[in-house]
Every structure is written in structure tokens, then in C-alpha cells.
Motif scaffolding. Structure first.
Motif, mmCIF file in Angstrom:
data_model
loop_
_atom_site.group_PDB
_atom_site.id
_atom_site.type_symbol
_atom_site.label_atom_id
_atom_site.label_comp_id
_atom_site.label_asym_id
_atom_site.label_seq_id
_atom_site.Cartn_x
_atom_site.Cartn_y
_atom_site.Cartn_z
ATOM 1 N N ALA A 197 -35.493 20.603 -10.782
ATOM 2 C CA ALA A 197 -35.041 21.381 -9.629
ATOM 3 C C ALA A 197 -35.458 22.844 -9.775
ATOM 4 O O ALA A 197 -35.943 23.463 -8.820
ATOM 5 C CB ALA A 197 -33.527 21.260 -9.485
ATOM 6 N N GLN A 198 -35.273 23.387 -10.982
ATOM 7 C CA GLN A 198 -35.666 24.775 -11.220
ATOM 8 C C GLN A 198 -37.175 24.946 -11.073
ATOM 9 O O GLN A 198 -37.658 25.964 -10.554
ATOM 10 C CB GLN A 198 -35.225 25.206 -12.622
ATOM 11 C CG GLN A 198 -33.721 25.239 -12.834
ATOM 12 C CD GLN A 198 -33.060 26.443 -12.197
ATOM 13 O OE1 GLN A 198 -33.719 27.279 -11.591
ATOM 14 N NE2 GLN A 198 -31.736 26.522 -12.320
ATOM 15 N N ALA A 199 -37.932 23.940 -11.529
ATOM 16 C CA ALA A 199 -39.389 24.026 -11.445
ATOM 17 C C ALA A 199 -39.864 24.051 -9.998
ATOM 18 O O ALA A 199 -40.813 24.768 -9.652
ATOM 19 C CB ALA A 199 -40.022 22.849 -12.186
ATOM 20 N N LEU A 200 -39.216 23.257 -9.134
ATOM 21 C CA LEU A 200 -39.603 23.245 -7.728
ATOM 22 C C LEU A 200 -39.345 24.599 -7.083
ATOM 23 O O LEU A 200 -40.197 25.133 -6.354
ATOM 24 C CB LEU A 200 -38.843 22.157 -6.982
ATOM 25 C CG LEU A 200 -39.067 22.109 -5.468
ATOM 26 C CD1 LEU A 200 -40.539 21.907 -5.150
ATOM 27 C CD2 LEU A 200 -38.235 21.012 -4.826
ATOM 28 N N VAL A 201 -38.173 25.178 -7.343
ATOM 29 C CA VAL A 201 -37.862 26.485 -6.781
ATOM 30 C C VAL A 201 -38.839 27.537 -7.316
ATOM 31 O O VAL A 201 -39.307 28.403 -6.569
ATOM 32 C CB VAL A 201 -36.402 26.875 -7.091
ATOM 33 C CG1 VAL A 201 -36.137 28.334 -6.726
ATOM 34 C CG2 VAL A 201 -35.444 25.966 -6.348
ATOM 35 N N ALA A 202 -39.159 27.447 -8.598
ATOM 36 C CA ALA A 202 -40.111 28.400 -9.176
ATOM 37 C C ALA A 202 -41.488 28.254 -8.542
ATOM 38 O O ALA A 202 -42.173 29.254 -8.270
ATOM 39 C CB ALA A 202 -40.198 28.188 -10.693
ATOM 40 N N GLU A 203 -41.905 27.008 -8.294
ATOM 41 C CA GLU A 203 -43.215 26.768 -7.679
ATOM 42 C C GLU A 203 -43.271 27.349 -6.275
ATOM 43 O O GLU A 203 -44.230 28.036 -5.907
ATOM 44 C CB GLU A 203 -43.497 25.262 -7.632
ATOM 45 C CG GLU A 203 -44.843 24.910 -7.008
ATOM 46 C CD GLU A 203 -45.122 23.421 -7.058
ATOM 47 O OE1 GLU A 203 -45.464 22.854 -5.997
ATOM 48 O OE2 GLU A 203 -44.992 22.834 -8.146
ATOM 49 N N PHE A 204 -42.239 27.091 -5.476
ATOM 50 C CA PHE A 204 -42.193 27.646 -4.122
ATOM 51 C C PHE A 204 -42.091 29.167 -4.150
ATOM 52 O O PHE A 204 -42.688 29.859 -3.321
ATOM 53 C CB PHE A 204 -41.005 27.074 -3.353
ATOM 54 C CG PHE A 204 -41.249 25.701 -2.768
ATOM 55 C CD1 PHE A 204 -42.501 25.109 -2.796
ATOM 56 C CD2 PHE A 204 -40.211 25.000 -2.185
ATOM 57 C CE1 PHE A 204 -42.724 23.851 -2.255
ATOM 58 C CE2 PHE A 204 -40.415 23.744 -1.636
ATOM 59 C CZ PHE A 204 -41.680 23.166 -1.671
ATOM 60 N N GLY A 205 -41.332 29.702 -5.110
ATOM 61 C CA GLY A 205 -41.154 31.142 -5.182
ATOM 62 C C GLY A 205 -42.403 31.869 -5.613
ATOM 63 O O GLY A 205 -42.663 32.993 -5.165
ATOM 64 N N ALA A 206 -43.182 31.237 -6.494
ATOM 65 C CA ALA A 206 -44.389 31.879 -7.011
ATOM 66 C C ALA A 206 -45.574 31.720 -6.063
ATOM 67 O O ALA A 206 -46.546 32.479 -6.153
ATOM 68 C CB ALA A 206 -44.742 31.304 -8.379
#
Length: 469
Positions: A377-386
Motif C-alpha cells: 500500500a505504501q509503495a503504491l502511494v509512493a509511486e503515485f506521489g513520485a
């Protein structure tokens, strides 16, 4: 689900909440929050809760702290009793998560613990065991639940609900008998109990499944109800449906309740709908991260006639109000006040739906994808955020174009259409949560359903890429 400690206290699988682990957290809490005249203790109706409450009581008593056992009761009722006694409190509950999991919620004499308290508890977990001493006294208090009900009968008056036919979806909520008693004491014309369960039913008032929504609609029609109420398992989050069985979102309950009690400052997380600002009824609106500790911290800083609420409907009263009678402050998440406030106004407004229809036309919907590991879940948010392109592509599939982005808690995109799409990892469970806001309930539900499907596909794609790599 390994035990986790955060904004909702300690949570984990029952099999992993061992006596040693639970006792360590209780001792660390007592050391980190030493103020208070003893410890008040309560639990919900999960099969594992009474035994875990016994572990909590033993750990506290052998740490030299007297324990008052209030038995099975709602979390806000326990917090109220502890506040009046100037005591700390521990509630054994997993709130809305399934029965194979459970947890502990911690309270100081003033209410829920702060983020600073959480850090102190975590830092104190490794301290050595204290010398074993003779156990401190154990007392029982079976009146705390009744006192919670009496608080609202005093505030609203015994005729507040005169003429209303109200259903109570009891399921396995620890609040169920007290909800029935409160409605009767407040003068409801008829109180109909529905769906009482001997097995634990996990109810998330912020993400009600379609099957449950259909059942509520059928109940309201069959019994000719003016409204139906319920709560989550530990009774700190409300659920309210109108005469047509339509569930009123928790943030709308918060707006209505805040206005009724005369609040000047409203504190609410970024996941709540923007109608609270659009209505122009409050001097100040403060937005926070999701979680009652953040709301409480902002309320304390604001002071004055401040209240807080979350999108799940839990309401925090930060000052002494007065309705038909006095309503002292209770700055901890409560379900009964945001249920009774709109019900008490419903008849004069021409019904609950008409009352809700007066609020600004902004509607939220929320749901979750379960079984999503926190790292993913954190990785998905990080991917969208970056990658703005990735997030823009996600929104484009939903027919939306990004206008601005708020990173207060997860990623909250305001779209060119005025709609909002908010992606966030759960803070207390292996889940990915999605919050949306739109101009009608139907538009919000449609956006939510399409967004969840796209999120699920995106997570599957990430898994395949990880495995192939």
C-alpha cells in the motif's frame, strides 16, 4: 497481521496478542501516563475480549494500580466514566475489524492518548519487569453504561424523539442495549430491534457493503421506520439511515451536530467532505491527518468552542454545551451524540432526509481493499506521489483531471470537476483505503466503485512486476 500500535491503539491477531505482549503494553502505558486515580477497564463483545481484559487487569494490579472493571460497554461510556473519576482507562476492542483480531485502546484522565503518549509507550516497551508486588484492589462498576445514556437524556430532554419510529440494528455492537434504552428514554414512539447476533459481526460504518445497505432499506420499509441507527462493534462510530434506508455519511452527521451544539471551530480530517467549509456556519475549520489523536491535538490548540469529527461519524465535544440541559465536554470519539442530534431535529425539518438535504451538496463515499500488505500500500502511494503521470493516468481512467494535490495523509487529489479522490494506506489494518467526494451520493458511489476496481488492478500489476523482477 502482526500486532501494530498506532492511532487506534494496539491491534493484531488474537493468536498474537499473547499475555506477555498485552501485559508489556499495559505496563508501558501506565509508566508513560502515570497521572490518574487508578485504571478503568472495559471490553466489547468479541469472544476473545473478556480473557484479554483479565490480562489487562492482572498486569495493572501487579503494577500497583487499582482497577475498576466496567465489563462490556461502549468505548465512549468507558472514557466518560474514567474522565469523571479522574482515572486512566483501557478498552479491549478491535473496533470494526473481524473477530479473529482484537486490540487495546488507551485513555488518560482527559481522554484519548496523544501521539506523544504513543511514542512514550513504544519507547518503554523494553524496560525490565518490575518486582512482583501484592495485587492492587479490583472493583466493579456496572453503572457506567447507564451514565452514558443519562448524559444524553439530560441534554436532549425526555421528549426529544417524540413521534419517531426508530429501528436499532443491534448485530454484535456492545452499545446495542444502551441504544435501545436511550431511544426509549428520549420518548421515541416505537423502538424496533433488528438483527441481533450472537456471533461477532465486523461493522465499518464508513464502508457499509451493498448487501447490508439493501438489508437496511428492507427493514426501514417493512417496519415503516423514520430512521434506523447502529454503531460499530465498540460503539464509538455511528450509523444512521433515513426513512428510505439511505445511510447518512458520518461527516454530514458531524456538520449537523457541530451546528446544533453551537461550535465555532470545527476540526476534521482531510477525508471529510468540504461542505463544512461551504456552509459558512463556523468561524474556523481546521483540517488534519486521519485519526482522532490528530483531531484532538488540533482541538486542544484551538481551544474555545471547538469540536471534532471524522468521516466515520465519531464526534468529539471540546467544550461544555447546553441543549435542553447541560452537555459537558467529552473530547473523545462518541457515537450517541451524532445520532441523537439529527434525530432530534428531524421532525421539525420534515424528516431526516429533508434535514440532510439542507446541507451543502457534497457527498463522500469510502471503502477499502482488504488483505493489502502495508508495504505494498505504501509503495503504491509512493509511486503515485513520485510520478504525476502515473497519478494523472489513474485519474484519467476515472474520467477526472487533477487540479491540485494534498499530501497531508496519503494522496488527496482535487479534480478539475470539483470531485475528490483520496488514496491512503490504512493506519491499523492491512488495507488500502479509497475516499471520494462528489456532487451527489450516486456520483460518489460510482466514482468509488470504479476507483476501487482500478486500484485493485494497479496492485495486481505491481505484484506481477515484483514477482517477474
Amino acid at each position: 497481521m502482526a500486532p501494530r500500535f498506532g492511532t487506534s491503539g494496539l491491534r493484531g491477531l488474537v493468536t498474537e496478542l499473547t499475555p506477555d505482549l498485552v501485559s508489556a503494553y499495559v505496563r508501558a502505558f501506565l509508566r508513560a501516563c502515570p497521572q490518574g486515580a487508578g485504571l478503568y477497564l472495559g471490553h466489547d463483545l468479541r469472544p476473545s475480549s473478556p480473557a484479554l481484559a483479565g490480562v489487562v487487569a492482572e498486569a495493572a494490579r501487579h503494577a500497583g494500580v487499582p482497577v475498576t472493571d466496567c465489563g462490556a460497554l461502549p468505548t465512549p461510556a468507558l472514557a466518560l466514566a474514567a474522565r469523571r473519576a479522574g482515572a486512566r482507562a483501557v478498552m479491549v476492542t478491535g473496533s470494526h475489524i473481524p473477530a479473529d483480531r482484537n486490540g487495546l485502546k488507551f485513555y488518560g484522565p482527559g481522554g484519548e492518548i496523544s501521539k506523544a503518549d504513543e511514542a512514550a509507550i513504544l519507547s518503554g516497551l523494553g524496560e525490565p519487569l518490575p518486582p512482583r508486588t501484592p495485587p492492587a484492589p479490583l472493583a466493579c462498576d456496572a453503572s457506567a453504561g447507564e451514565a452514558w445514556v443519562h448524559r444524553y437524556v439530560t441534554a436532549f430532554g425526555p421528549e426529544a424523539l417524540t413521534g419517531l419510529r426508530i429501528g436499532v440494528w443491534s448485530h454484535s455492537a456492545v452499545s446495542r442495549d444502551l441504544l435501545l434504552a436511550a431511544l426509549r428514554a428520549l420518548g421515541a414512539a416505537a423502538v424496533v430491534e433488528l438483527g441481533r447476533s450472537t456471533a461477532f459481526v465486523p461493522v465499518d460504518t464508513e464502508a457499509v457493503p451493498e448487501g447490508v445497505r439493501a438489508r437496511i432499506k428492507a427493514w426501514t420499509a417493512e417496519h415503516r421506520l423514520d430512521a434506523l441507527i447502529s454503531t460499530d462493534g465498540d460503539g464509538d462510530r455511528p450509523l444512521l439511515a433515513d426513512a428510505c434506508g439511505q445511510i447518512v455519511p458520518g461527516d454530514l452527521l458531524g456538520q449537523i451536530t457541530a451546528a446544533l451544539v453551537g461550535a465555532e471551530t470545527v476540526v476534521t480530517p482531510v477525508s471529510s467532505n468540504t461542505g463544512v467549509e461551504a456552509g459558512g456556519r463556523f468561524r474556523r475549520v481546521i483540517r488534519t491527518r486521519i485519526g482522532s489523536p490528530f483531531v484532538i491535538a488540533a482541538m486542544e490548540e484551538a481551544g474555545g468552542r471547538s469540536v471534532g469529527y471524522e468521516a466515520n461519524g465519531g464526534f468529539l465535544l471540546g467544550f461544555d454545551a447546553h441543549l435542553e440541559g447541560p452537555l459537558p465536554q467529552l473530547p473523545t470519539r462518541d457515537s450517541l451524540l451524532p445520532l441523537l442530534a439529527p434525530l432530534s431535529l428531524a421532525q421539525a425539518a420534515g424528516g431526516l432526509a429533508a434535514l440532510v438535504g439542507r446541507e451543502p451538496a457534497r457527498f463522500t463515499a469510502a471503502d477499502r481493499l482488504e488483505g493489502v500488505p502495508d508495504g505494498k500500500a505504501q509503495a503504491l502511494v509512493a509511486e503515485f506521489g513520485a510520478s504525476p503521470e502515473e497519478l494523472a493516468g489513474f485519474l484519467a481512467i476515472l474520467g477526472e483531471e487533477i487540479r491540485s494535490l494534498d499530501r497531508t495523509d496519503g494522496l488527496r487529489a482535487t479534480c478539475a470537476s470539483g470531485r475528490i479522490v483520496h488514496i491512503r494506506p490504512s493506519g491499523n489494518a492491512p488495507e488500502m483505503r479509497l475516499y471520494v467526494e462528489a456532487e451527489t451520493p450516486a456520483a460518489a458511489r460510482d466514482l468509488l466503485e470504479r476507483g476501487l476496481r482500478k486500484l485493485e488492478l494497479t496492485l495486481m500489476r505491481m505484484t506481477l512486476e515484483t514477482n517477474s523482477g
